[in-house]
Design a protein around this motif. Structure first.
Motif, mmCIF file in Angstrom:
data_model
loop_
_atom_site.group_PDB
_atom_site.id
_atom_site.type_symbol
_atom_site.label_atom_id
_atom_site.label_comp_id
_atom_site.label_asym_id
_atom_site.label_seq_id
_atom_site.Cartn_x
_atom_site.Cartn_y
_atom_site.Cartn_z
ATOM 1 N N GLU A 183 95.678 98.882 -52.930
ATOM 2 C CA GLU A 183 95.174 99.490 -54.154
ATOM 3 C C GLU A 183 95.794 98.795 -55.367
ATOM 4 O O GLU A 183 97.018 98.703 -55.488
ATOM 5 C CB GLU A 183 95.498 100.985 -54.184
ATOM 6 N N GLY A 184 94.942 98.306 -56.256
ATOM 7 C CA GLY A 184 95.427 97.564 -57.410
ATOM 8 C C GLY A 184 96.014 96.221 -57.060
ATOM 9 O O GLY A 184 96.723 95.621 -57.874
ATOM 10 N N GLY A 185 95.705 95.725 -55.858
ATOM 11 C CA GLY A 185 96.322 94.491 -55.384
ATOM 12 C C GLY A 185 95.609 93.222 -55.775
ATOM 13 O O GLY A 185 96.017 92.133 -55.356
ATOM 14 N N THR A 186 94.547 93.316 -56.561
ATOM 15 C CA THR A 186 93.865 92.131 -57.073
ATOM 16 C C THR A 186 93.631 92.306 -58.568
ATOM 17 O O THR A 186 93.625 93.437 -59.072
ATOM 18 C CB THR A 186 92.494 91.915 -56.387
ATOM 19 N N PRO A 187 93.412 91.218 -59.274
ATOM 20 C CA PRO A 187 93.169 91.316 -60.726
ATOM 21 C C PRO A 187 91.727 91.650 -61.079
ATOM 22 O O PRO A 187 91.377 91.655 -62.254
ATOM 23 C CB PRO A 187 93.558 89.923 -61.229
#
Length: 310
Positions: A183-187
């Motif tokens: 979760e939230g691990g990519t831009p």
């Protein structure tokens, strides 16, 4: 002590095998558990009764307790042979420079037989702004935010515990964590919002680590880490933050984020984001590679940002 010399006799098999306790078993903690051999006993502390079934499905023995309530932690005493501590300090506390959660945990671990090793997951934010310099583990700590100051306090507590009890302790200093299944691990979400980045002359260097590589680093430190040591854990990238998001935008086939000056950013962006955009450093990971013998599977962003291929 051999069982024939032990006044209690031979220990039951469940106490002879290695028992790993994960404190703060979120995304990275689960990845640590999944990489452990099945012959090991894996336990995790959780403060949420709703998470118990999910942890059991991962073949993890859940222990209900809360780092903010020391009375619920006594069952942890003498329970594990190795401990991975990934729980963050509280974000709101009257003593905002301290980490009472780490203090509560270490007090309990002292009550009975000590663990054979302990790994603590800290943050590279403890270095503060280094002006883009390449930073190794001997760099002077200069935390600029309450969040990083609490991490410095936790590091000090853990290292004092190691020296006082002769327990091998290894601290990992962690930068930004990425992974497509985190979760939230990519831009991507930030790019879709069109959040600006700093113009080149104001930009800062940033470091990263893939979540799976971080889990591998935790296990390497748990079994191979030299006692009372600190390691930067990061991949080999040396990108300015704006260039990182430009590359991500190109790989996602999205518009590149707008560039703004620092004064404009100070007016438009939230404080949390500004804190990351106010610190520039390039982490030196040579100790990680030499002492933990860790060869990263995701060595550079250009090889595949968050699992993407150009």
């Amino acid at each position: 002590m051999p069982s024939n010399l032990n006044p209690l006799g031979a220990l039951p098999a469940r106490f002879r095998r290695q028992r790993v306790l994960i404190i703060g078993c979120g995304d990275v903690g689960l990845r640590v558990a999944r990489q452990l051999p099945s012959r090991l006993k894996v336990m995790a502390l959780t403060s949420s009764a709703e998470r118990l079934p999910a942890l059991r499905r991962e073949h993890i023995t859940p222990l209900l307790g809360n780092l903010d309530d020391a009375a619920t932690l006594r069952r942890l005493a003498g329970l594990a042979t190795r401990v991975v501590h990934l729980a963050p300090p509280p974000s709101h506390d009257p003593n905002w420079r301290n980490d009472p959660r780490t203090l509560a945990l270490l007090r309990v671990l002292r009550l009975r037989s000590l663990p054979q090793s302990l790994v603590y997951g800290s943050t590279s934010g403890v270095y503060g702004d280094c002006g883009g310099a390449r930073v190794d583990e001997t760099w002077r700590l200069s935390p600029h935010t309450p969040r990083s100051q609490r991490r410095v306090d936790a590091e000090g507590q853990v290292r004092l515990f190691g020296r006082a009890s002769a327990t091998p302790v290894h601290v990992l200093r962690i930068p930004g964590i990425y992974a497509t299944d985190r979760e939230g691990g990519t831009p991507r979400a930030r790019l879709l919002r069109g959040t600006p980045v700093l113009r080149h002359e104001d930009d800062v260097y940033t470091s990263h680590i893939h979540a799976d590589d971080l889990a591998r680093a935790c296990l390497a430190a748990l079994w191979r880490g030299k006692p009372q040591r600190v390691s930067n854990v990061c991949d080999d990238t040396e990108l300015l933050m704006g260039d990182y998001f430009d590359l991500a935008a190109d790989l996602y086939h999205l518009p590149r984020p707008p560039r703004v000056g620092r004064s404009t950013a100070n007016e438009q962006l939230p404080l949390m984001l500004l804190s990351f955009m106010s610190e520039s450093r390039r982490l030196d990971n040579r100790r990680m590679k030499k002492e933990l013998k860790l060869a990263l599977r995701y060595p550079t962003v250009s090889d595949g940002l968050c699992g993407l291929r150009s």
